[in-house]
Design a protein around this motif. Structure first.
Motif, short mmCIF file in Angstrom:
data_model
loop_
_atom_site.label_atom_id
_atom_site.label_comp_id
_atom_site.label_asym_id
_atom_site.label_seq_id
_atom_site.Cartn_x
_atom_site.Cartn_y
_atom_site.Cartn_z
N PHE A 37 0.88 -1.17 0.00
CA PHE A 37 0.00 0.00 0.00
C PHE A 37 0.91 1.21 0.00
CE2 PHE A 37 -2.40 -3.31 2.15
CZ PHE A 37 -3.55 -3.32 1.38
N VAL A 50 3.57 -5.00 2.51
CA VAL A 50 2.99 -5.90 3.50
C VAL A 50 3.53 -7.31 3.30
CG1 VAL A 50 0.86 -6.79 4.46
CG2 VAL A 50 0.93 -4.47 3.60
N GLY A 110 1.59 -11.65 14.06
CA GLY A 110 1.27 -10.51 14.90
C GLY A 110 0.23 -9.62 14.24
N SER A 111 -0.34 -8.71 15.02
CA SER A 111 -1.33 -7.80 14.47
C SER A 111 -0.67 -6.91 13.42
CB SER A 111 -1.90 -6.94 15.61
OG SER A 111 -3.22 -6.62 15.33
N GLY A 112 -1.30 -6.81 12.26
CA GLY A 112 -0.74 -5.96 11.22
C GLY A 112 0.29 -6.64 10.35
N GLY A 150 -0.47 -8.68 8.12
CA GLY A 150 -1.06 -8.86 6.80
C GLY A 150 -1.80 -10.17 6.62
N SER A 204 -5.15 -10.55 7.13
CA SER A 204 -6.38 -10.22 6.41
C SER A 204 -6.07 -9.86 4.96
CB SER A 204 -7.11 -9.06 7.08
OG SER A 204 -7.45 -9.40 8.39
N VAL A 205 -4.94 -9.18 4.75
CA VAL A 205 -4.57 -8.82 3.38
C VAL A 205 -4.27 -10.07 2.56
CG1 VAL A 205 -2.83 -7.64 2.00
CG2 VAL A 205 -3.76 -6.53 4.02
N GLN A 261 -13.83 -10.62 9.00
CA GLN A 261 -13.42 -10.41 10.38
C GLN A 261 -14.57 -9.87 11.23
OE1 GLN A 261 -9.64 -8.54 10.56
NE2 GLN A 261 -9.43 -8.75 12.75
N GLU A 289 -10.48 -14.65 11.75
CA GLU A 289 -10.64 -14.55 13.20
C GLU A 289 -12.05 -14.91 13.66
OE1 GLU A 289 -8.75 -11.40 15.08
OE2 GLU A 289 -7.17 -11.26 13.60
N1 LIG Z 1 -6.69 -0.71 2.41
C1 LIG Z 1 -5.49 -0.51 2.99
N2 LIG Z 1 -4.80 0.63 2.76
C2 LIG Z 1 -3.60 0.83 3.34
N3 LIG Z 1 -3.01 -0.03 4.17
C3 LIG Z 1 -3.64 -1.17 4.45
C4 LIG Z 1 -4.93 -1.46 3.89
N4 LIG Z 1 -5.32 -2.67 4.35
C5 LIG Z 1 -4.34 -3.09 5.17
N5 LIG Z 1 -3.33 -2.20 5.24
C6 LIG Z 1 -2.10 -2.35 6.00
O1 LIG Z 1 -1.62 -3.64 5.79
C7 LIG Z 1 -1.10 -4.18 6.99
C8 LIG Z 1 -1.69 -5.53 7.27
O2 LIG Z 1 -3.07 -5.39 7.56
P1 LIG Z 1 -3.99 -6.61 7.92
O3 LIG Z 1 -5.37 -6.08 8.07
O4 LIG Z 1 -3.80 -7.69 6.93
O5 LIG Z 1 -3.43 -7.08 9.31
P2 LIG Z 1 -3.81 -8.37 10.13
O6 LIG Z 1 -2.63 -9.25 10.13
O7 LIG Z 1 -5.08 -8.94 9.61
O8 LIG Z 1 -4.00 -7.76 11.57
P3 LIG Z 1 -5.11 -8.11 12.67
O9 LIG Z 1 -4.62 -9.34 13.32
O10 LIG Z 1 -5.05 -6.95 13.59
O11 LIG Z 1 -6.42 -8.28 11.99
C9 LIG Z 1 -1.37 -3.17 8.08
O12 LIG Z 1 -0.17 -2.50 8.36
C10 LIG Z 1 -2.36 -2.22 7.47
O13 LIG Z 1 -2.10 -0.91 7.91
#
Ligand SMILES: Nc1ncnc2c1ncn2[C@@H]1O[C@H](COP(=O)(O)OP(=O)(O)OP(=O)(O)O)[C@@H](O)[C@H]1O
Ligand SMILES: [Mg+2]
Lengths: 379, 261
Positions: free
Chosen positions: B15, B20, B39-41, B43, B45-46, B89, B168
């Motif tokens: 992004f 990520v 860990g949180s963040g 990626g 969900s991405v 989620q 989750e």
């Molecule tokens: N649409 C977006 N625009 C910009 N950055 C994004 C976007 N979606 C996700 N990110 C970034 O991508 C990274 C990963 O996000 P993601 O939501 O996949 O985390 P996660 O592992 O699912 O965390 P959690 O366990 O908290 O759900 C984060 O740093 C987030 O800021």
């Protein structure tokens, strides 16, 4: 449970065997095959015994399992001997899962019909109307109380929010309001000229424009535009905060939603609507003067003279006095609808459109009452 | 070895300047429950979104059920969409529809199903997800968080997908509700032959349901393997995660549970 594309497309074949029906399920069956299967199953009639043979079934999904189980239950209820045989592995597992998971309907009391229900609905509608009027009065009271509270304790007053809303409801509405009033002035002059010319009384077009715009049209049309623009914005903003429980969060944080959300919005409208009305008056008269000049040859100087001697300033006052009342109506109705939003996206849309309708209706009703009032006191 | 249903190679997501994923590889096999942790963040969900085609990765390839996602035609993607189910989620149920109507939404694309059958199938999925009958007539806002998750699962299962993606599923549930949900996922996956891609933070869920675990760290899948494999990995985050106090508690609980059986 492989689902390769090599799976043959399955089906149901029915065969008679000594007075019994043998229903053989073969191949892989899924949702796509369900409608056809249902049709075939519906043709099976009791009291002939039916055996469902699944030994050649490669794969079925829960929908197919459900249809087979339901057909079996239906036939069994009608007194036929039925059996499901030969299911193996994954097929048997799905059958078992679905059999155990079959939903059990719970009877809900059926809604009442007929005259009684119609009366109940009527009563509920009336009560709902009365309730929302009471809600309106309640919020109006809250607004006044919080406003007075802010006078006593100025520290609680949110100046930044007020200025922000003044900009949103006032400044940003200026172009549309001015344009609207200008066009109304043009139309009035044009139509008035056509009529008055017949009597050779063209010059009275000035009085026509001045009185109708200053007294009624300027402020009324401004209020209607603002009602459409701002009441909906208030409802959407407050409603989406309500939906996301932000308002509840405010309460728990000791922030009064009345202070934070309602006073700045309604007060901004009360301050801005008279100004917008004044702008509309000026733009309308400008439009009228321009058209009179083009159409009737009444020069701007002559227009001004005629305006000054023929039109009393009370007309302008009568018009602008109504503005704060309209503003309170629009603001309170918009905020009230926002607070009435439930937690679905649909209710937000419904409340937004009903806020606009209610605000415009309230403005026109109030204007009619004002007319009667001014008539009575002879202004 | 079982057939590979999802094959991710060299995946890169970013992004703006924020990378990520970089060079991420992952395989998912048919019929397994794969737990994705990180860990949180990091990626997770991405990753789920790029596998399901909701976001287009900057580079790399995703192959799902034999279809290459990049360059797949509209029709291929539509066909694929019927073979997967996603539970987001935060549920992402349509707030203006009842639970039953929510589950009927994917079914309305199937030709030839009449309305009664659609409703009956939706009711079946709701019941399989462990919700009572009358929950079907309620709006999502009238349900508790745990019931909303089950409703989300029912909708994900509406078309009898081959792969379900769960983001989750047990977050925000009480331990008993979460354990019941774990059981539900495991039971359904075994009974219906589902492949499950499960993103979670919940150690108990990992221990109770997953066949294999993939750890997301340093912008890629650091390791994959069974729980026992994880205990051998020499990486600070993995050690902390699987050998920390909470992990020990979860492991002990499972061990105790097995002891009683
Ligand atoms: N649409 C977006 N625009 C910009 N950055 C994004 C976007 N979606 C996700 N990110 C970034 O991508 C990274 C990963 O996000 P993601 O939501 O996949 O985390 P996660 O592992 O699912 O965390 P959690 O366990 O908290 O759900 C984060 O740093 C987030 O800021
Ligand atoms: Mg996430």
């Amino acid at each position: 449970m492989e689902r390769d594309d090599s799976d043959e497309r399955g089906g149901l074949s029915l065969a008679e065997e000594g007075g019994e029906i043998r229903a053989v399920v073969t191949g892989a069956l899924g949702l796509r095959e369900l409608p056809e299967l249902q049709e075939q199953l519906a043709r099976l009639e009791a009291p002939r015994a039916v055996t469902f043979d699944l030994s050649d079934a490669q794969r079925i999904d829960t929908g197919i399992a459900w249809a087979l189980l339901r057909a079996r239950d239906r036939l069994a209820e009608a007194g036929a001997r039925t059996e499901i045989t030969g299911a193996q592995g994954a097929v048997a597992q799905i059958l078992d899962t679905v059999r155990e998971g079959l939903p059990k309907p719970q009877e809900e009391p059926a809604p009442e019909r007929g005259l009684r229900a119609a009366l109940v609905r009527l009563g509920e509608t009336v009560a709902g109307g009365a309730q929302s009027f009471l809600g309106f009065l309640g919020l109006l009271g809250l607004f006044v109380a919080r406003l007075l509270g802010a006078v006593v304790r100025p520290r609680e007053f949110r100046l930044t929010a007020l200025l922000h809303h003044c900009q949103a409801v006032g400044l940003q509405a200026v172009p549309i309001v001015a344009l609207m009033a200008f066009l109304i002035g043009v139309v009035l002059a044009f139509q008035g000229a056509a009529q008055l010319r017949q009597f050779g009384a063209e010059v009275f077009v000035v009085d026509l424009i001045a009185i109708s715009i200053l007294r009624e049209l300027g402020i009324l049309l401004t209020a209607i535009i603002v009602a459409g623009r701002t009441a909906s914005a208030f409802t959407a903003a407050i409603g989406s905060m309500k939906m996301r429980e932000e308002i509840d969060a405010m309460r728990t944080l000791g922030i009064d939603p009345g202070h934070a959300l309602i006073v700045p919005r309604v007060l901004a409208l009360v301050l801005m609507l008279p100004i917008l009305g004044l702008i509309a008056n000026l733009a309308g008269i400008f439009g009228g003067a321009l058209m009179s000049w083009i159409e009737l040859g009444i020069s701007p100087a002559m227009f001004m003279t005629r305006l000054a001697e023929g039109t009393d300033v009370t007309h302008a006052v009568v018009g602008l006095v109504k503005a704060p009342v309209f503003a309170v109506l629009i603001g309170v109705i918009g905020c009230r609808a926002g607070l009435g939003v439930g937690n679905t996206a649909e209710s937000l849309g419904r409340m937004t459109s009903s806020a606009v309708v209610a605000a415009i209706f309230a403005v026109i009703l109030a204007d009619a009452l004002f007319s009667i009032f001014f008539q009575q006191i002879g202004v | 070895m079982a057939e590979t249903v999802i094959e991710v190679r060299g995946l890169r997501n970013q992004f703006g300047t924020h990378v990520v994923h970089d060079g991420l590889d992952l395989d998912v096999y048919r019929g397994e429950i794969l737990g994705v942790v990180g860990g949180s963040g990091t990626g997770k969900s991405v990753l789920l979104r790029s596998i399901t085609g909701l976001i287009t990765p900057a580079a790399g390839s995703v192959r799902m059920l034999g279809t290459e996602m990049r360059g797949a035609s509209e029709a291929e993607l539509d066909a694929l969409a019927e073979r997967i189910g996603v539970m987001f989620q935060d549920g992402a149920l349509f707030s203006s529809l009842t639970v039953c109507e929510n589950v009927m939404v994917p079914l309305s694309n199937v030709e030839g199903l009449d309305a009664r059958t659609r409703e009956a199938l939706a009711r079946l999925k709701i019941s399989l997800s462990g919700l009572p009958w009358n929950a079907g007539d309620k709006f999502p806002s009238e349900l508790s968080g745990g019931m909303r998750k089950r409703a989300g699962l029912a909708r994900a299962l509406a078309l009898d997908p081959e792969i379900v993606f769960l983001d989750e599923p047990t977050a925000g549930l009480d331990p008993i509700g979460a354990a019941a949900f774990d059981e539900l996922i495991r039971g359904l996956s075994r009974a219906l032959g589902l492949t499950v891609f499960l993103v979670t933070h919940d150690l108990d869920t990992l221990y109770a349901t997953c066949d294999r675990i993939a750890v997301l760290a340093e912008k890629r899948v650091l390791v994959t393997g069974t729980l026992d494999d994880m205990l051998e990995v020499d990486h600070p985050w993995v050690r902390e995660y699987f050998l920390g106090p909470r992990a020990r508690a979860a492991r002990d609980a499972i061990a105790a549970g097995h002891g009683r059986e």
